[in-house]
Motif scaffolding. Structure first.
Motif, PDB file in Angstrom:
ATOM      1  N   THR A   3       6.139   4.582   0.076  1.00 36.88           N
ATOM      2  CA  THR A   3       4.859   3.902   0.247  1.00 36.88           C
ATOM      3  C   THR A   3       4.203   4.250   1.578  1.00 36.88           C
ATOM      4  OG1 THR A   3       5.986   1.919   1.059  1.00 36.88           O
ATOM      5  CG2 THR A   3       5.440   1.990  -1.285  1.00 36.88           C
ATOM      6  N   GLU A   4       4.992   4.455   2.615  1.00 44.29           N
ATOM      7  CA  GLU A   4       4.410   4.785   3.914  1.00 44.29           C
ATOM      8  C   GLU A   4       3.631   6.096   3.838  1.00 44.29           C
ATOM      9  OE1 GLU A   4       7.672   4.122   3.423  1.00 44.29           O
ATOM     10  OE2 GLU A   4       7.942   2.192   4.415  1.00 44.29           O
ATOM     11  N   GLN A   9      -1.623   9.149   2.951  1.00 47.03           N
ATOM     12  CA  GLN A   9      -2.491   9.999   2.130  1.00 47.03           C
ATOM     13  C   GLN A   9      -3.785   9.269   1.775  1.00 47.03           C
ATOM     14  OE1 GLN A   9       0.469  10.839  -0.960  1.00 47.03           O
ATOM     15  NE2 GLN A   9       0.200  13.013  -0.488  1.00 47.03           N
ATOM     16  N   LEU A  10      -3.655   8.019   1.373  1.00 48.41           N
ATOM     17  CA  LEU A  10      -4.836   7.247   1.000  1.00 48.41           C
ATOM     18  C   LEU A  10      -5.752   7.021   2.197  1.00 48.41           C
ATOM     19  CD1 LEU A  10      -3.100   4.724  -1.409  1.00 48.41           C
ATOM     20  CD2 LEU A  10      -4.668   6.580  -2.054  1.00 48.41           C
ATOM     21  N   GLU A  11      -5.170   6.746   3.353  1.00 46.97           N
ATOM     22  CA  GLU A  11      -5.961   6.556   4.572  1.00 46.97           C
ATOM     23  C   GLU A  11      -6.722   7.820   4.945  1.00 46.97           C
ATOM     24  OE1 GLU A  11      -3.211   5.268   7.573  1.00 46.97           O
ATOM     25  OE2 GLU A  11      -2.740   3.425   6.478  1.00 46.97           O
ATOM     26  N   ARG A  12      -6.181   8.962   4.586  1.00 46.05           N
ATOM     27  CA  ARG A  12      -6.804  10.237   4.937  1.00 46.05           C
ATOM     28  C   ARG A  12      -7.681  10.798   3.820  1.00 46.05           C
ATOM     29  NH1 ARG A  12      -2.745   9.291   8.071  1.00 46.05           N
ATOM     30  NH2 ARG A  12      -2.550  10.176  10.146  1.00 46.05           N
ATOM     31  N   GLY A  13      -7.985   9.974   2.827  1.00 48.24           N
ATOM     32  CA  GLY A  13      -8.976  10.361   1.838  1.00 48.24           C
ATOM     33  C   GLY A  13      -8.492  10.650   0.439  1.00 48.24           C
ATOM     34  N   ALA A  14      -7.201  10.541   0.170  1.00 44.44           N
ATOM     35  CA  ALA A  14      -6.751  10.737  -1.206  1.00 44.44           C
ATOM     36  C   ALA A  14      -7.441   9.728  -2.110  1.00 44.44           C
ATOM     37  CB  ALA A  14      -5.234  10.596  -1.304  1.00 44.44           C
ATOM     38  N   ALA A  30       2.062  -2.665  -5.614  1.00 46.77           N
ATOM     39  CA  ALA A  30       2.476  -3.785  -4.761  1.00 46.77           C
ATOM     40  C   ALA A  30       2.264  -3.465  -3.286  1.00 46.77           C
ATOM     41  CB  ALA A  30       3.939  -4.138  -5.021  1.00 46.77           C
ATOM     42  N   ALA A  31       2.304  -2.164  -2.945  1.00 46.05           N
ATOM     43  CA  ALA A  31       2.110  -1.732  -1.555  1.00 46.05           C
ATOM     44  C   ALA A  31       0.636  -1.487  -1.228  1.00 46.05           C
ATOM     45  CB  ALA A  31       2.919  -0.475  -1.281  1.00 46.05           C
TER      46      ALA A  31
END
Length: 176
Positions: A3-4, A9-14, A30-31
């Motif tokens: 999850t980390e 990845q999501l924070e960087r635009g995924a 859940a994360a």
């Protein structure tokens, strides 16, 4: 599967996450993940019930490779009055999963006719690139798979299925 790393990845635009199994999708949801594709086809109403519960909390798309698997998902989602978004797995040469491109149009038509599902695209895991000798062979293999997927999508679209998603690649072939 961490999850980390997914959150980075999501924070960087995924745009979302691709996971193998439903349990992984539940863990990532859940994360905090909000858009998830489960690539390994789920079969059976028990797993479809879990997918339905997950679809209430995230933007969920499921992989499928057979009418039977899609129908088991469709029955559960239809009872809830919604449709599951599905991508049909295509075997672009690895031989590990999916249907052969020639069989895909007829199968796609059968799946699209089911209650409780919406066939929104096709996908492949282009794992043949892992055996490539060098970068030029990776590129050649990836482009070949891309052509196969575009041709397969066009054949499915010719049967009246809009099919907006055509997903290709693997970690090794993403750039190509």
């Amino acid at each position: 599967r961490m999850t980390e790393l997914a959150n980075l990845q999501l924070e960087r635009g995924a745009d979302g996450l691709c996971v193998a199994k439903l349990g992984e999708a539940e863990g990532f949801a859940a994360a905090g993940a909000r858009r998830i594709f489960v690539a390994y086809p789920i079969v059976g109403e028990g797993k479809a019930e879990r997918a339905l519960a997950l679809a209430a909390t995230v933007d969920l798309t499921l992989g499928t490779d057979s009418v039977e698997a899609a129908a088991s998902v469709g029955r559960v989602f239809a009872r809830a009055g919604i449709r599951a978004r599905l991508l049909l797995a295509i075997d672009s040469g690895l031989g590990r999963e999916g249907v052969l491109p020639d069989a895909a149009p007829a199968l796609a038509q059968s799946i699209a006719a089911l209650d409780g599902v919406e066939l929104v695209g096709i996908y492949t895991h282009e794992g043949t690139v892992y055996g490539a000798a060098d970068a030029s062979e990776v590129t050649a293999r990836a482009r070949s798979a891309g052509r196969t997927m575009v041709e397969t999508a066009e054949a499915i679209r010719a049967r009246g299925i809009p099919l907006p998603v055509v997903s290709v690649g693997s970690s090794a072939s993403a750039r190509a």
